[in-house]
Scaffold this motif. Structure first.
Motif, mmCIF file in Angstrom:
data_model
loop_
_atom_site.group_PDB
_atom_site.id
_atom_site.type_symbol
_atom_site.label_atom_id
_atom_site.label_comp_id
_atom_site.label_asym_id
_atom_site.label_seq_id
_atom_site.Cartn_x
_atom_site.Cartn_y
_atom_site.Cartn_z
ATOM 1 N N UNK A 1 0.843 -1.186 0.000
ATOM 2 C CA UNK A 1 0.000 0.000 0.000
ATOM 3 C C UNK A 1 0.885 1.245 0.000
ATOM 4 N N UNK A 2 0.579 2.170 -0.907
ATOM 5 C CA UNK A 2 1.376 3.389 -1.004
ATOM 6 C C UNK A 2 0.431 4.584 -1.004
ATOM 7 N N UNK A 3 0.760 5.623 -0.243
ATOM 8 C CA UNK A 3 -0.032 6.847 -0.259
ATOM 9 C C UNK A 3 0.843 7.968 -0.825
ATOM 10 N N UNK A 4 0.334 8.622 -1.871
ATOM 11 C CA UNK A 4 1.121 9.642 -2.549
ATOM 12 C C UNK A 4 0.499 11.020 -2.388
ATOM 13 N N UNK A 5 1.333 12.040 -2.337
ATOM 14 C CA UNK A 5 0.860 13.411 -2.437
ATOM 15 C C UNK A 5 1.520 14.012 -3.670
ATOM 16 N N UNK A 6 0.710 14.599 -4.521
ATOM 17 C CA UNK A 6 1.284 15.175 -5.722
ATOM 18 C C UNK A 6 0.204 15.544 -6.703
ATOM 19 N N UNK A 7 0.620 15.821 -7.929
ATOM 20 C CA UNK A 7 -0.401 16.158 -8.911
ATOM 21 C C UNK A 7 -0.190 15.424 -10.219
ATOM 22 N N UNK A 8 -1.265 15.418 -10.992
ATOM 23 C CA UNK A 8 -1.271 14.682 -12.239
ATOM 24 C C UNK A 8 -0.738 15.582 -13.350
ATOM 25 N N UNK A 9 0.158 15.050 -14.163
ATOM 26 C CA UNK A 9 0.508 15.765 -15.381
ATOM 27 C C UNK A 9 -0.149 14.985 -16.528
#
Lengths: 946, 131
Positions: free
Chosen positions: B94-102
């Protein structure tokens, strides 16, 4: 089915241990009931009998807890892996000093640590609490009942209560291994041991301090219950204050140690991350501080008694809440350091609701009898401002708890089959900072202003003008120093400027109150230390938090292309090639291994505008390998400390082949080795075809030449041992598009009939060269392949051998020969032979040896000429020596293997951060703790009513 | 009414207001398609796709690590983490990411990986099963 008769188990410890677990649990129930009756019947003669029973219960409970801990410690120290807890937390290679850490690594151990401190504090209170003994000890035993259930390990059908630390491994899992009766012998190799990240001294000191902090919050709690229960709302205030100060100091120290650990030893890159686990231990501390302040008010004026009750009760309740959050697995998604689920959720919930009920019941019963004040607090009284300050602390706690509890909202909604899917804020640090900075501003203001005021505003009218004058001066000073500070650190937002201003205001005001406003008096020292410390801490936070700067970022290359938070935080450092970043010249110069730790030496030089170095230091961040050296278990940072700043650095990555042996093997296997052969001194040109973008090909050409053979070669990874047959081939290799010629020496070694290969890697041109058996057999001839000719001559005589003049120059009585180790009774002598050829004189010293009446000879070789000499006999009468000489044909083509496109292995990925003013943070926080402890010692040394 | 009660009430009203404001910061997990639609910085949770390629070559770029993640809706997306590859990343699930879509990939600035210690035990048990 027949029961297996296992051998090698030590079942008795588990049986005794579990007996004590049950006994401690039963004794705590028994003691709690007895003390309960003692309080209820406090005005009757029978009360003292109940107290005796209560004490009996407490002592049995306490002894049992100590016994459980002792037994677990014993089975861990002796590595009885048949116990699950030992198997999971200890391993063969775990140093003895980490047994304690391993003990409280697990949930059961940490519950026991908590219980241990309750027993210790309870024992002190049993002697010291006097008339408060019964209600206080009741609370202790009441709480111990609930913690006790966590390690009970009883099964009632499907329901499991607690997790028994004495459970046998074979009872927890059905593995085929357990079919063997001597399975215990095989467990050692699989045992996990203590997580390498936790193998440092912080893990030894942080948990016991933090748990003492947790346990200490129970003391003011217990006094508060006692006060409410007995409706004696005055007398409990004194002991509660002392213990409140103790708790504030020790819990704060525990939290601070965690923060120092995160900063110093872990690679989190900071001391506080507003992680839910950190927050939920901070909140009870803030509430405890609020309680201490209202307690001071209540003691001096009689106001705020209800608030004091409430805050002390709340503080312990929040400890239980924190425990529930971190141990139930709820925080799994949002925190980096929560425990994993263990099936204790329901028990933890029962625990927390029981504490809530206990508090609610006593508050409802006790509050009506708290004396009411007709007159309200005066506006310019100390109590008024202190009280508001306490409310601000509570306000801060509410905000922090609100956001930290997000996973709880999900869980609760989940109970009603509703999926909220909430998660912590996207920018958690900014989220907390933007609210908490206002808390800091107000606390700064109040902790300064309240110092000038007196309880009940006595004599305010006469003091007014003096107070205003002093406050005015301090405000001016704060403004001035704030301005000066902006020359040192960048403080851009006006909110932060305000925070800095009020931080200085409280520092100056507290200093003023201590020294100049009224005469110095040591009773003011505690308050000064704590409040000035708070101000200094705020400055430290501003400096190190807002001005934290990554050195390891290549801003030139990236700024403008990427938003600031997306700038790369790491740089690649190739060995010995310096990198200029952010005013530093950083060079990775080499590595060394001590035990299981590999240190990477990184040289930092600060460069001024003219390119001159004006400051230089080395850091050695390291990588800790696992016990078998197969994999990196953890990276540890290294920090250069200055008075005004820290430079923190850690390894963010290593070449895959260096960090994992399996990866290294896979990479080695993926190389495409090709075999070439060439004569010594002859050029060999070879090429490699590289595909670029599908169809186009690119041909790389290389040139290699063997320059010599070395039979005592050196290689960084090769350590010579007696009896080794070693061969190094000296080569010059060049990538034809570049000038540089690389001198390398791949090595091959035969040791006890096994072949060891030490290839040479040329990182700059991604080339790897190794030797093989054929290289060895081409150069090393067996003795029977040589044909010796015999000669004899006297000292000074010469002979001619294949056109070379060989002279017997003399004897050497203490011969040195690589294969000769002197023994008692040896008669050994070497003949020094001079060989002239091509106008060069070379020397060979074969050895003749008589050991135990038997003659031996040790040969000497002149590799360049291919000559072998043996000293076979000596004629004692004539002094004639007998020498056998063989000539070896010069070796033919020597084979070797080349892989192009090999992987670089000579770099590190580094993260380096500058923290300015970090020492102010540590100074400030340490002062706060010292202030609390000063206060405590002063209160304890006062001869007050207990 | 006492001053202190007035102040307490002001604080209570204030805290309700601030909590209301603070609750705006509370995020919900997005999916890759929502991230694509909004273009904002979001949090996405998902399963690491171990069978797909992972790429990290510090020699080319020490701050570029890419892998594939499958979100709760089952959308598979290539993720680029602007940082180094964490140790033992392969073991995580399980991975939780913070960021945005390009356009094609998810650009992550923060990543939280479920503690691999949990899986370590399973590995050991597997070894024991075989042994």
């Amino acid at each position: 089915m027949n029961e297996i008769q296992y051998t090698g188990e030590h079942l008795i410890f588990g049986q005794i241990g579990h007996f004590f677990i049950i006994l401690s649990f039963v004794a705590s129930i028994f003691g709690a009931i007895a003390y309960f009756n003692a309080v209820q019947k406090r005005n009757q003669a029978i009360s003292s009998s109940w107290i005796k029973f209560g004490r009996l219960g407490f002592w049995i409970h306490g002894f049992s807890v100590f016994a459980i801990i002792g037994i677990i410690f014993y089975i861990m120290a002796n590595k009885y892996y048949e116990y699950s807890y030992v198997f999971e937390h200890v391993s063969e290679d775990l140093p003895y000093k980490y047994i304690l850490s391993a003990f409280w690594e697990g949930q059961e151990g940490s519950f026991l640590l908590w219980m241990f401190w309750h027993v210790v504090l309870g024992a002190i209170l049993l002697f010291k609490a006097g008339k408060w003994e019964a209600p206080v000890l009741f609370c202790f035993l009441f709480v111990e009942i609930f913690i006790g259930t966590m390690i009970l390990g009883l099964h009632f059908g499907e329901i499991k209560i607690g997790s028994n630390p004495m459970v046998l491994f074979r009872d927890t899992a059905a593995l085929p291994l357990f079919a063997k009766e001597d399975y215990v012998l095989q467990l050692a190799q699989f045992a996990d041991g203590l997580n390498p990240l936790l193998q440092n001294y912080w893990m030894t000191i942080h948990p016991p301090t933090l748990f003492l902090g947790f346990a200490s919050t129970l003391v003011p709690f217990a006094y508060a219950i006692g006060g409410l229960w007995t409706k004696d709302h005055k007398e409990w205030l004194s002991p509660a204050l002392k213990w409140g100060l103790f708790s504030g100091g020790i819990l704060g120290t525990g939290i601070l140690m965690g923060s120092a650990w995160a900063y110093e030893a872990l690679t989190f890159g900071g001391y506080w991350a507003w992680d839910p686990v950190e927050n939920t231990s901070l909140v009870p501390w803030l509430v405890m501080l609020a309680g201490i302040h209202t307690n001071l008010i209540a003691k001096s004026t009689g106001y705020s008694i209800k608030s004091t009750y409430l805050f002390y009760l709340l503080s312990f309740l929040l400890i239980v809440y924190s425990t529930t959050l971190t141990r139930s697995g709820v925080l799994g998604d949002t925190s980096v350091h929560a425990f994993t689920e263990m099936g204790l959720e329901n028990q933890l919930l029962i625990f927390i609701f029981s504490i809530v009920l206990l508090c609610a019941y006593h508050m409802i019963k006790g509050f009506p009898s708290v004396a009411k004040h007709e007159k309200e607090e005066a506006f310019f009284s100390k109590e008024f401002w202190m009280f508001i300050g306490s409310l601000i602390l509570i306000f801060s706690s509410v905000l922090i708890t609100f956001t930290s509890s997000i996973p709880v909202y999900n869980k609760v909604a989940g109970l009603f089959n509703y999926d909220l899917g909430l998660t912590s804020p996207i920018e958690p640090v900014e989220h907390y900072n933007k609210y908490q900075l206002w808390i800091a501003i107000f606390i700064g203001l109040f902790s300064a202003f309240a110092q000038y005021l007196r309880y009940k505003a006595s004599n305010w009218d006469n003091r007014k003008s003096k107070v205003l004058k002093h406050v005015g001066v301090c405000l001016l000073l704060a403004g001035l120093v704030s301005y000066l500070t902006t020359l040192w650190i960048e403080v851009n937002a006006w909110q932060y400027i305000m925070m800095m201003f009020f931080a200085y205001f409280t520092i100056f005001a507290n200093l003023d109150v201590l020294l100049t406003f009224t005469k110095y008096n040591k009773t003011k020292l505690a308050s000064f230390t704590a409040h000035a410390g708070f101000g200094i801490m705020l400055i430290g936070i501003l400096a190190s938090g807002l001005n934290k700067k990554h050195i390891s970022t290549n801003a030139f290359a990236q700024r403008g292309l990427l938003p600031d938070d997306m700038l790369g935080k790491n740089v690649l450092l190739l060995k010995d090639s310096p990198m200029h970043i952010n005013g530093y010249k950083v060079t990775y110069t080499g590595d060394s291994i001590v035990d299981n730790t590999r240190y990477f030496k990184v040289n930092y030089q600060r460069i001024d505008k003219n390119g001159n170095t004006y400051e230089e230091f080395n850091l050695a961040p390291n990588a800790l390998y696992d016990s078998k050296f197969t994999k990196i278990a953890a990276y540890n940072p290294s920090t250069k400390r200055y008075l005004t700043k820290d430079i923190f650095s850690h390894i963010a990555g290593l070449p895959p082949g260096e960090s994992d042996i399996e990866e290294a093997k896979a990479r080695e296997d993926s190389l495409n080795w090709r075999t070439f052969e060439t004569l010594i001194g002859e050029d060999l040109v070879f090429s490699d075809t590289v595909k670029i973008n599908g169809d186009s090909l690119y041909i790389k050409k290389f040139k290699a030449q063997i320059t010599g053979i070395n039979k005592s070669p050196e290689h960084p990874e090769y350590e010579q041992e007696a009896g080794d047959i070693a061969l190094g081939i000296k080569m010059n290799v060049q990538f034809l598009e570049k000038e540089q010629v690389h001198e390398i020496e791949p090595v091959i070694v035969v040791r006890s009939s096994l072949l060891y290969n030490y290839p040479a890697q040329i990182n700059d041109i991604a080339l790897k060269i190794k030797l093989n058996e054929n290289t060895l057999s081409e150069t090393y001839l067996l003795e029977d392949q040589l044909s010796y000719q015999d000669f004899n001559f006297n000292q000074g005589q010469s002979i001619n051998f294949n056109g070379k003049k060989i002279t017997f120059a003399g004897f050497e009585q203490k011969p040195i020969h690589p294969d000769y180790i002197a023994e008692e009774g040896d008669i050994a002598v070497a003949a020094t032979l001079q060989i002239e050829s091509d106008n060069q004189v070379r020397t060979a010293s074969p050895v003749f040896l008589i050991r135990g009446n038997r003659p031996f000879n040790l040969k000497a070789e002149v590799e360049e000429l291919g000559l072998h000499f043996r000293f076979t006999k000596i004629d004692p009468n004539s002094g004639k020596i007998y020498i056998s000489i063989a000539a070896q044909e010069s070796p033919g083509k020597l084979p070797f293997e080349i892989a192009t496109n090999s992987f670089r292995s000579d770099y590190i990925v580094l993260e380096a951060i500058e923290f300015p003013g970090i020492n102010l943070f540590w100074l400030g926080t340490i002062m706060m703790m010292l202030g609390l402890f000063f206060g405590m010692f002063m209160k304890f040394s006062q001869k007050e009513l207990a | 009414m006492k001053k202190i009660h007035i102040i307490a009430m002001v604080l209570i009203i204030l805290s309700v207001g601030v909590l209301f404001m603070a609750s705006n910061d509370i995020a919900t997990y997005s999916t890759f398609s929502e991230a694509h639609a909004s273009g904002k910085k979001v949090k996405v949770a998902g399963q690491l796709m171990k069978e797909k390629d992972m790429f990290y070559d510090p020699v080319k770029d020490p701050n570029y690590f890419s892998f594939h993640l499958k979100d709760v809706e089952g959308t598979e997306t290539k993720v680029v983490l602007l940082g180094a590859k964490p140790q033992d990343f392969e073991l995580s699930e399980q991975v939780v990411l913070t960021g945005k879509m390009t356009d094609e990939e998810f650009l992550a600035t923060e990543m939280l990986v479920k503690c691999p210690s949990k899986y370590k035990n399973e590995e050991e048990y597997l070894k024991l099963e075989q042994g």
